[in-house]
Scaffold this active site. Structure first.
Site, PDB file in Angstrom:
ATOM      1  N   CYS A 144       0.848  -1.189   0.000  1.00 45.86           N
ATOM      2  CA  CYS A 144       0.000   0.000   0.000  1.00 45.86           C
ATOM      3  C   CYS A 144       0.885   1.241   0.000  1.00 45.86           C
ATOM      4  O   CYS A 144       1.854   1.306   0.756  1.00 45.86           O
ATOM      5  CB  CYS A 144      -0.900  -0.011   1.244  1.00 45.86           C
ATOM      6  SG  CYS A 144      -1.986   1.413   1.356  1.00 45.86           S
ATOM      7  N   HIS A 187      -9.131  -3.850  -1.945  1.00 49.30           N
ATOM      8  CA  HIS A 187      -8.131  -3.074  -1.201  1.00 49.30           C
ATOM      9  C   HIS A 187      -8.523  -1.586  -1.191  1.00 49.30           C
ATOM     10  O   HIS A 187      -8.503  -0.951  -0.136  1.00 49.30           O
ATOM     11  CB  HIS A 187      -6.754  -3.277  -1.860  1.00 49.30           C
ATOM     12  CG  HIS A 187      -5.637  -2.502  -1.224  1.00 49.30           C
ATOM     13  ND1 HIS A 187      -4.565  -3.120  -0.606  1.00 49.30           N
ATOM     14  CD2 HIS A 187      -5.416  -1.155  -1.126  1.00 49.30           C
ATOM     15  CE1 HIS A 187      -3.753  -2.175  -0.146  1.00 49.30           C
ATOM     16  NE2 HIS A 187      -4.249  -0.979  -0.448  1.00 49.30           N
ATOM     17  N   GLU A 188      -8.894  -1.061  -2.360  1.00 49.18           N
ATOM     18  CA  GLU A 188      -9.176   0.382  -2.459  1.00 49.18           C
ATOM     19  C   GLU A 188     -10.504   0.753  -1.799  1.00 49.18           C
ATOM     20  O   GLU A 188     -10.596   1.806  -1.159  1.00 49.18           O
ATOM     21  CB  GLU A 188      -9.147   0.845  -3.922  1.00 49.18           C
ATOM     22  CG  GLU A 188      -7.832   0.594  -4.655  1.00 49.18           C
ATOM     23  CD  GLU A 188      -6.594   1.117  -3.941  1.00 49.18           C
ATOM     24  OE1 GLU A 188      -6.712   2.044  -3.121  1.00 49.18           O
ATOM     25  OE2 GLU A 188      -5.500   0.569  -4.189  1.00 49.18           O
ATOM     26  N   HIS A 191     -10.132   1.173   1.860  1.00 55.92           N
ATOM     27  CA  HIS A 191      -9.636   2.504   2.252  1.00 55.92           C
ATOM     28  C   HIS A 191     -10.806   3.442   2.534  1.00 55.92           C
ATOM     29  O   HIS A 191     -10.728   4.287   3.420  1.00 55.92           O
ATOM     30  CB  HIS A 191      -8.785   3.113   1.135  1.00 55.92           C
ATOM     31  CG  HIS A 191      -7.330   2.726   1.182  1.00 55.92           C
ATOM     32  ND1 HIS A 191      -6.511   3.053   2.236  1.00 55.92           N
ATOM     33  CD2 HIS A 191      -6.553   2.048   0.296  1.00 55.92           C
ATOM     34  CE1 HIS A 191      -5.279   2.600   1.998  1.00 55.92           C
ATOM     35  NE2 HIS A 191      -5.278   1.979   0.829  1.00 55.92           N
TER      36      HIS A 191
HETATM   37 ZN    ZN Z   1      -3.690   1.007  -0.055  1.00 54.33          ZN
END
Ligand code: ZN
Length: 232
Positions: A144, A187-188, A191
């Site tokens: 990341c 993953h995004e 966030h």
């Molecule tokens: Zn990330």
């Protein structure tokens, strides 16, 4: 209370309300002043938030909000989409995905490299939500941009359904996505919920920096360490 003093109270109270609203919102816009400062300060590569910085970590740990219909039509929205792409594709970063909290904004926009398309374009997505996660889980390595020098092995669903606002067509869409592209989407969008891959990882390992650099990073200590975090 006299008639005149009642009028004076009304004027003072109205002024206070006007003042409060003008401190947070531009007339005709719904972005906050704080958001507008960041949206208007960059015309390409943006500052990247990192988990080792205390004020950055507060942004990275906050849930992001959807853009309003009005914001989706704004020039700031289009600029952010362009700048997110510039930031993730900057040679110093060379990432496969990025999210708005990583450039300091708790707004629901991400950019994802589409490994499932020819030429692997990086595309921006707004108001993105995962509406289905398959039961079939696979673990693979992740890193990341906001957790520099670490990588981890993270279990993820191998197939997902996402809903989003398509910036090019200006319409809301739903896609079924699999493979590595589905992992980047997970993953995004994590966030946008204030979740980092280190929260989900089976293991995290130090990937690049020297022992001294690792010590410095850990001494900054602003991030939340999960219970299994291997470095004390
Ligand atoms: Zn990330």
């Amino acid at each position: 209370m006299t008639y005149k003093s009642l009028i004076a109270v009304i004027v003072v109270v109205s002024a206070a309300f006007a003042c409060k609203s003008s401190n947070t919102r531009e007339p005709g816009m719904t972005f906050t002043q704080e958001e507008l400062v960041i949206l208007n300060q960059s015309d390409s590569v943006m500052y990247l938030t990192v988990i080792g910085d205390k004020s950055d970590s507060l942004i990275l740990r906050k849930v992001s909000r959807d853009f309003t219909d009005e914001e989706l039509q704004s020039k700031e929205f289009k600029t952010l989409a362009r700048n997110l792409l510039a930031t993730v594709q900057d040679p110093s970063q060379d990432g496969v995905g990025i999210s708005a909290p990583q450039v300091g904004l708790n707004l629901r926009m991400i950019a994802v490299m589409r490994y499932d398309k020819d030429d692997k374009p990086i595309e921006p997505y707004a108001n993105v939500h995962i509406t289905y996660l398959s039961q079939n889980i696979k673990s693979g390595p992740e890193g990341c941009l906001s957790v520099p020098n670490y990588r981890g092995i993270v279990p993820r669903s191998d197939s997902i359904i996402v809903s989003y606002y398509d910036i090019n067509s200006g319409t809301h869409k739903t896609d079924t996505i699999g493979g590595y592209t589905a992992i980047i989407f997970q993953h995004e969008t994590d966030h946008l919920e204030g979740i980092l891959y280190i929260d989900r990882a089976d293991s995290v390992f130090f990937s690049q920096a020297s022992a001294d650099e690792r010590k410095l990073f850990e001494q900054q200590g602003a991030y939340t360490k999960p219970a299994w975090w291997p470095y004390k």
